[in-house]
Design a protein around this motif. Sequence first.
Motif, mmCIF file in Angstrom:
data_model
loop_
_atom_site.group_PDB
_atom_site.id
_atom_site.type_symbol
_atom_site.label_atom_id
_atom_site.label_comp_id
_atom_site.label_asym_id
_atom_site.label_seq_id
_atom_site.Cartn_x
_atom_site.Cartn_y
_atom_site.Cartn_z
ATOM 1 N N MET A 40 -10.164 -0.469 -1.850
ATOM 2 C CA MET A 40 -10.799 -1.723 -1.437
ATOM 3 C C MET A 40 -9.864 -2.459 -0.497
ATOM 4 N N LEU A 41 -10.246 -2.536 0.772
ATOM 5 C CA LEU A 41 -9.480 -3.271 1.761
ATOM 6 C C LEU A 41 -10.306 -4.448 2.246
ATOM 7 N N HIS A 42 -9.675 -5.606 2.376
ATOM 8 C CA HIS A 42 -10.389 -6.757 2.897
ATOM 9 C C HIS A 42 -10.828 -6.438 4.325
ATOM 10 N N PRO A 43 -12.115 -6.528 4.627
ATOM 11 C CA PRO A 43 -12.604 -6.071 5.934
ATOM 12 C C PRO A 43 -11.988 -6.795 7.119
ATOM 13 N N ALA A 44 -11.669 -8.086 6.972
ATOM 14 C CA ALA A 44 -11.104 -8.835 8.088
ATOM 15 C C ALA A 44 -9.705 -8.370 8.451
ATOM 16 N N ALA A 45 -9.025 -7.720 7.509
ATOM 17 C CA ALA A 45 -7.639 -7.315 7.749
ATOM 18 C C ALA A 45 -7.476 -5.811 7.874
ATOM 19 N N ALA A 46 -8.500 -5.033 7.586
ATOM 20 C CA ALA A 46 -8.357 -3.571 7.582
ATOM 21 C C ALA A 46 -7.939 -3.027 8.940
ATOM 22 N N ARG A 47 -8.567 -3.513 10.000
ATOM 23 C CA ARG A 47 -8.227 -3.012 11.332
ATOM 24 C C ARG A 47 -6.791 -3.348 11.700
ATOM 25 N N ARG A 48 -6.379 -4.559 11.352
ATOM 26 C CA ARG A 48 -5.009 -4.961 11.662
ATOM 27 C C ARG A 48 -4.007 -4.177 10.827
ATOM 28 N N LEU A 49 -4.378 -3.813 9.629
ATOM 29 C CA LEU A 49 -3.508 -2.981 8.801
ATOM 30 C C LEU A 49 -3.270 -1.638 9.466
ATOM 31 N N LEU B 21 0.831 -1.197 0.000
ATOM 32 C CA LEU B 21 0.000 0.000 0.000
ATOM 33 C C LEU B 21 0.869 1.251 0.000
ATOM 34 N N THR B 22 1.948 1.220 0.751
ATOM 35 C CA THR B 22 2.870 2.350 0.754
ATOM 36 C C THR B 22 3.469 2.560 -0.637
ATOM 37 N N ALA B 23 3.663 1.470 -1.375
ATOM 38 C CA ALA B 23 4.217 1.570 -2.726
ATOM 39 C C ALA B 23 3.224 2.145 -3.716
ATOM 40 N N GLY B 24 1.948 2.243 -3.309
ATOM 41 C CA GLY B 24 0.967 2.873 -4.185
ATOM 42 C C GLY B 24 -0.248 2.042 -4.530
ATOM 43 N N ALA B 25 -0.386 0.853 -3.928
ATOM 44 C CA ALA B 25 -1.564 0.033 -4.199
ATOM 45 C C ALA B 25 -2.820 0.725 -3.681
ATOM 46 N N ASP B 26 -3.920 0.511 -4.372
ATOM 47 C CA ASP B 26 -5.196 1.097 -3.974
ATOM 48 C C ASP B 26 -5.998 0.171 -3.074
ATOM 49 N N GLY B 27 -5.469 -0.978 -2.776
ATOM 50 C CA GLY B 27 -6.157 -1.886 -1.881
ATOM 51 C C GLY B 27 -5.562 -3.271 -1.928
ATOM 52 N N PHE B 28 -6.143 -4.166 -1.136
ATOM 53 C CA PHE B 28 -5.699 -5.548 -1.187
ATOM 54 C C PHE B 28 -6.853 -6.458 -0.837
#
Length: 217
Positions: free
Chosen positions: A124-133, A94-101
């Motif tokens: 678009m962030l996977h909801p199960a991992a967004a908080r941990r991100l 994401l730091t490299a420029g991705a718009d989501g995972f």
Amino acid sequence: MIRVMIVDDDALVRLGLTDLIEGDSGLQLVAAARDGAEAVAAATAHRVDVALVDVRMPGTDGIAATAQLRRLPRPPRVITLTTFDLDAYVFDALTAGADGFLLKDTDPAEILRAVHLVAAGSAMLHPAAARRLIDQHHRRGGRTGAARAARAAVDRLTPREREVLALVAEGDGNAEIAAALAMRESTVKAHVSRILGVLGVDNRVRAALAARDAGLL
């Protein structure tokens, strides 16, 4: 028509994603690459709107590939894919420029939805991992200088722009924000454009991180 590129070293994954993309009448598969180097070459030769990029690949991995793709004269938007729930490399992607995972076991309909959302300028962030991100981001220093800078930038936004940013940070697209705030979608796009400029970021994922650093949510 949204032009899509698949980047994955696993032939079976490429085949599965190919079938998925080709089953959506709004998408066109223009390239498939086995690693980051092939992806950059393909994106240089063809116009690509959205690239689905595996994070872990031999040679030029997904993180390096994302950074290189985003530096192209016609940079595609990037969705990184990972096998594990919040792979250690996702924040770097994401730091490299991705718009989501997304996780690779994400429902196929959600993968297609992500391509359409990202092509339209959303994240678009996977909801199960967004908080941990976000937690990982804070552990890397988000609570110190970055948090102060984010608060100072958010303070320069108008109250309406802060409302828009809060919804961006929740993962809402422009249409959803427009409905929630009783605004035209074109007005939302204008607000988002100014918000990105004020925050000094180039995509909605980084804007969401800044919003959380600033304590907006």
